[in-house]
Design an enzyme around this catalytic site. Structure first.
Site, PDB file in Angstrom:
ATOM      1  N   LYS A  40      40.489   5.197  72.806  1.00  0.00           N
ATOM      2  CA  LYS A  40      40.286   4.389  71.588  1.00  0.00           C
ATOM      3  C   LYS A  40      41.571   3.638  71.225  1.00  0.00           C
ATOM      4  O   LYS A  40      41.548   2.448  70.929  1.00  0.00           O
ATOM      5  CB  LYS A  40      39.864   5.279  70.406  1.00  0.00           C
ATOM      6  CG  LYS A  40      38.535   5.992  70.617  1.00  0.00           C
ATOM      7  CD  LYS A  40      38.116   6.790  69.390  1.00  0.00           C
ATOM      8  CE  LYS A  40      39.021   7.951  69.044  1.00  0.00           C
ATOM      9  NZ  LYS A  40      39.092   9.007  70.082  1.00  0.00           N
TER      10      LYS A  40
ATOM     11  N   ARG B 109      33.827   9.980  61.497  1.00  0.00           N
ATOM     12  CA  ARG B 109      33.733  11.037  62.483  1.00  0.00           C
ATOM     13  C   ARG B 109      32.600  12.000  62.174  1.00  0.00           C
ATOM     14  O   ARG B 109      32.347  12.925  62.931  1.00  0.00           O
ATOM     15  CB  ARG B 109      35.036  11.799  62.420  1.00  0.00           C
ATOM     16  CG  ARG B 109      35.475  12.427  63.673  1.00  0.00           C
ATOM     17  CD  ARG B 109      36.498  11.677  64.365  1.00  0.00           C
ATOM     18  NE  ARG B 109      37.494  12.448  65.011  1.00  0.00           N
ATOM     19  CZ  ARG B 109      38.651  11.920  65.395  1.00  0.00           C
ATOM     20  NH1 ARG B 109      38.925  10.672  65.127  1.00  0.00           N
ATOM     21  NH2 ARG B 109      39.504  12.630  66.037  1.00  0.00           N
TER      22      ARG B 109
ATOM     23  N   ARG C 216      49.951  12.642  77.961  1.00  0.00           N
ATOM     24  CA  ARG C 216      50.149  11.618  76.917  1.00  0.00           C
ATOM     25  C   ARG C 216      51.497  11.808  76.209  1.00  0.00           C
ATOM     26  O   ARG C 216      51.879  12.902  75.821  1.00  0.00           O
ATOM     27  CB  ARG C 216      49.041  11.674  75.879  1.00  0.00           C
ATOM     28  CG  ARG C 216      49.357  10.757  74.694  1.00  0.00           C
ATOM     29  CD  ARG C 216      48.184  10.410  73.867  1.00  0.00           C
ATOM     30  NE  ARG C 216      47.522  11.543  73.280  1.00  0.00           N
ATOM     31  CZ  ARG C 216      46.410  11.443  72.570  1.00  0.00           C
ATOM     32  NH1 ARG C 216      45.863  10.260  72.372  1.00  0.00           N
ATOM     33  NH2 ARG C 216      45.854  12.512  72.069  1.00  0.00           N
TER      34      ARG C 216
ATOM     35  N   ARG D 133      51.914  15.132  71.225  1.00  0.00           N
ATOM     36  CA  ARG D 133      51.174  15.620  70.063  1.00  0.00           C
ATOM     37  C   ARG D 133      50.923  17.111  70.206  1.00  0.00           C
ATOM     38  O   ARG D 133      50.523  17.575  71.270  1.00  0.00           O
ATOM     39  CB  ARG D 133      49.839  14.866  69.952  1.00  0.00           C
ATOM     40  CG  ARG D 133      49.991  13.567  69.196  1.00  0.00           C
ATOM     41  CD  ARG D 133      48.760  12.709  69.231  1.00  0.00           C
ATOM     42  NE  ARG D 133      47.495  13.365  68.921  1.00  0.00           N
ATOM     43  CZ  ARG D 133      46.343  12.712  68.838  1.00  0.00           C
ATOM     44  NH1 ARG D 133      46.301  11.408  69.007  1.00  0.00           N
ATOM     45  NH2 ARG D 133      45.229  13.350  68.568  1.00  0.00           N
TER      46      ARG D 133
ATOM     47  N   ARG E 130      38.928  20.233  70.007  1.00  0.00           N
ATOM     48  CA  ARG E 130      38.648  18.857  69.556  1.00  0.00           C
ATOM     49  C   ARG E 130      37.388  18.316  70.226  1.00  0.00           C
ATOM     50  O   ARG E 130      36.591  17.630  69.593  1.00  0.00           O
ATOM     51  CB  ARG E 130      39.845  17.952  69.869  1.00  0.00           C
ATOM     52  CG  ARG E 130      41.006  18.179  68.912  1.00  0.00           C
ATOM     53  CD  ARG E 130      42.320  17.662  69.477  1.00  0.00           C
ATOM     54  NE  ARG E 130      42.317  16.244  69.722  1.00  0.00           N
ATOM     55  CZ  ARG E 130      43.182  15.618  70.529  1.00  0.00           C
ATOM     56  NH1 ARG E 130      44.123  16.305  71.156  1.00  0.00           N
ATOM     57  NH2 ARG E 130      43.109  14.329  70.694  1.00  0.00           N
TER      58      ARG E 130
HETATM   59  P1  G5P Z   1      42.888  11.201  66.497  1.00  0.00           P
HETATM   60  O1  G5P Z   1      44.314  10.856  66.503  1.00  0.00           O
HETATM   61  O2  G5P Z   1      41.888  10.173  66.113  1.00  0.00           O
HETATM   62  P2  G5P Z   1      41.308  11.688  68.849  1.00  0.00           P
HETATM   63  O3  G5P Z   1      41.194  13.095  69.282  1.00  0.00           O
HETATM   64  O4  G5P Z   1      40.073  11.071  68.348  1.00  0.00           O
HETATM   65  O5  G5P Z   1      42.578  11.776  67.928  1.00  0.00           O
HETATM   66  P3  G5P Z   1      43.029  10.463  70.620  1.00  0.00           P
HETATM   67  O6  G5P Z   1      43.492  11.789  71.159  1.00  0.00           O
HETATM   68  O7  G5P Z   1      43.949   9.694  69.752  1.00  0.00           O
HETATM   69  O8  G5P Z   1      41.669  10.661  69.927  1.00  0.00           O
HETATM   70  P4  G5P Z   1      42.241   8.102  72.062  1.00  0.00           P
HETATM   71  O9  G5P Z   1      42.877   7.272  71.022  1.00  0.00           O
HETATM   72  O10 G5P Z   1      40.754   7.985  72.249  1.00  0.00           O
HETATM   73  O11 G5P Z   1      42.607   9.636  71.908  1.00  0.00           O
HETATM   74  O12 G5P Z   1      42.889   7.856  73.478  1.00  0.00           O
HETATM   75  P5  G5P Z   1      44.282   7.135  73.912  1.00  0.00           P
HETATM   76  O13 G5P Z   1      45.427   7.687  73.129  1.00  0.00           O
HETATM   77  O14 G5P Z   1      44.084   5.653  73.960  1.00  0.00           O
HETATM   78  O15 G5P Z   1      44.360   7.645  75.424  1.00  0.00           O
HETATM   79  C1  G5P Z   1      44.610   9.004  75.695  1.00  0.00           C
HETATM   80  C2  G5P Z   1      45.635   9.106  76.849  1.00  0.00           C
HETATM   81  O16 G5P Z   1      45.026   8.617  78.047  1.00  0.00           O
HETATM   82  C3  G5P Z   1      46.916   8.254  76.660  1.00  0.00           C
HETATM   83  O17 G5P Z   1      47.992   8.925  77.251  1.00  0.00           O
HETATM   84  C4  G5P Z   1      46.592   6.961  77.446  1.00  0.00           C
HETATM   85  O18 G5P Z   1      47.788   6.317  77.899  1.00  0.00           O
HETATM   86  C5  G5P Z   1      45.783   7.546  78.609  1.00  0.00           C
HETATM   87  N1  G5P Z   1      44.800   6.625  79.182  1.00  0.00           N
HETATM   88  C6  G5P Z   1      44.046   5.665  78.578  1.00  0.00           C
HETATM   89  N2  G5P Z   1      43.250   5.053  79.469  1.00  0.00           N
HETATM   90  C7  G5P Z   1      43.492   5.648  80.678  1.00  0.00           C
HETATM   91  C8  G5P Z   1      42.977   5.468  81.994  1.00  0.00           C
HETATM   92  O19 G5P Z   1      42.127   4.614  82.264  1.00  0.00           O
HETATM   93  N3  G5P Z   1      43.470   6.292  82.972  1.00  0.00           N
HETATM   94  C9  G5P Z   1      44.429   7.237  82.721  1.00  0.00           C
HETATM   95  N4  G5P Z   1      44.854   7.993  83.734  1.00  0.00           N
HETATM   96  N5  G5P Z   1      44.947   7.436  81.488  1.00  0.00           N
HETATM   97  C10 G5P Z   1      44.480   6.667  80.495  1.00  0.00           C
HETATM   98  O20 G5P Z   1      42.624  12.479  65.577  1.00  0.00           O
HETATM   99  C11 G5P Z   1      43.466  13.594  65.634  1.00  0.00           C
HETATM  100  C12 G5P Z   1      42.981  14.641  64.660  1.00  0.00           C
HETATM  101  O21 G5P Z   1      43.019  14.121  63.333  1.00  0.00           O
HETATM  102  C13 G5P Z   1      41.887  14.565  62.578  1.00  0.00           C
HETATM  103  C14 G5P Z   1      41.184  15.599  63.458  1.00  0.00           C
HETATM  104  O22 G5P Z   1      41.759  16.858  63.190  1.00  0.00           O
HETATM  105  C15 G5P Z   1      41.538  15.118  64.865  1.00  0.00           C
HETATM  106  O23 G5P Z   1      41.458  16.144  65.818  1.00  0.00           O
HETATM  107  N6  G5P Z   1      41.033  13.417  62.258  1.00  0.00           N
HETATM  108  C16 G5P Z   1      39.940  13.471  61.505  1.00  0.00           C
HETATM  109  N7  G5P Z   1      39.322  14.512  60.892  1.00  0.00           N
HETATM  110  C17 G5P Z   1      38.195  14.236  60.197  1.00  0.00           C
HETATM  111  N8  G5P Z   1      37.649  12.986  60.098  1.00  0.00           N
HETATM  112  C18 G5P Z   1      38.250  11.918  60.702  1.00  0.00           C
HETATM  113  N9  G5P Z   1      37.701  10.699  60.597  1.00  0.00           N
HETATM  114  C19 G5P Z   1      39.446  12.138  61.438  1.00  0.00           C
HETATM  115  N10 G5P Z   1      40.266  11.330  62.138  1.00  0.00           N
HETATM  116  C20 G5P Z   1      41.232  12.114  62.640  1.00  0.00           C
HETATM  117 MG    MG Z   2      44.011   7.713  69.248  1.00  0.00          MG
END
Ligand code: G5P
Ligand code: MG
Length: 218
Positions: free
Chosen positions: A18, A92, A126, A159, A170
């Protein structure tokens, strides 16, 4: 600049890309990016009341309570100078989606579908620049200088909730509470899904789709 208001949401499991795809959307379509996770982490770093309450849920890989999250996001949206935005990580739960719909309409909802086994591997590698939310991956998109942010040169961190056992919690929270949000938007005919294992292959599809729905830039 965009000539008409455009509001979008990006959904997908933890680590589905995302943040990665959002940074590309923001660059090409000039939307303001609001990540609920980045917002929460800033509150935790600032030791605000909301941050202190939220941290216990984040550490366990659970979801922060709806009322806290809705207040934070709606308040932030009201304060944005831009009317064109991209919400990443919110809503979410169906409750959050309903609370948002009561306040403001959205034009498009992008859903990233990436298999869970691919995600677990990615999150181990990451690294991020916490103040800006810029993300890196030691194998896939490493920083130019190891351990340092490309833009500011500041140190990168990992993180706490990327530990394997927290990632599993998660993913469970996503499956139980967030998957139904896609049905909510599908029923409103707003959902567009993208399936894959590589952001570089998903991104051209997202770009093509958005080019058909975002009003022309002036
Ligand atoms: P977050 O911060 O919203 P998540 O768990 O939804 O956390 P996250 O972990 O931030 O999502 P993302 O943004 O979907 O993941 O993914 P990203 O960071 O772009 O990519 C992940 C990794 O993969 C990176 O290292 C990137 O470089 C790599 N990558 C990307 N594409 C590729 C690829 O093609 N190949 C490879 N090899 N690597 C790749 O929420 C965190 C916490 O906050 C709370 C919750 O507790 C949650 O757990 N929270 C909420 N709680 C309630 N309601 C809500 N609305 C909430 N929002 C957050
Ligand atoms: Mg994110």
């Amino acid at each position: 600049m965009i000539s008409k208001v455009f509001r979008a949401i990006i959904l997908g499991p933890p680590g589905s890309g995302k943040g990665t795809i959002s940074s590309r959307i923001v660059k090409d379509f000039k939307l303001t990016h609001l990540s609920s996770g980045d917002l929460l982490r800033a509150q935790v770093r600032g030791k605000t009341d909301a941050g202190l309450k939220a941290s216990e849920y984040i550490e366990r890989g659970g979801l922060v309570p709806d009322h806290l999250m809705v207040d934070l996001i709606l308040n932030e949206l009201k304060g944005l100078s831009s009317v064109d935005w991209l919400l990443d990580g919110f809503p979410r739960t169906v409750e959050q989606a309903k609370a948002l719909a009561d306040e403001v309409g959205v034009d498009s909802v992008i859903n990233l579908k990436v298999p869970f086994d691919v995600i677990v591997k990615r999150l181990e590698g990451r690294w991020m620049h916490a103040p800006s939310g810029r993300v890196y991956n030691q194998d896939w998109n490493p920083p130019r200088e190891p351990g340092k942010d490309d833009v500011t040169g500041e140190l990168l961190t990992q993180r706490d909730d990327d530990k394997p056992e927290t990632v599993l919690a998660r993913l469970r929270a996503y499956q139980n509470l967030t998957s139904p949000v896609t049905d909510f938007y599908r029923d409103l005919d707003l959902l567009k899904e993208f399936t894959g294992t590589e952001s570089d292959k998903i991104w051209p599809e997202v770009h093509k789709y958005l080019s058909t729905v975002v009003p022309p830039k002036s």
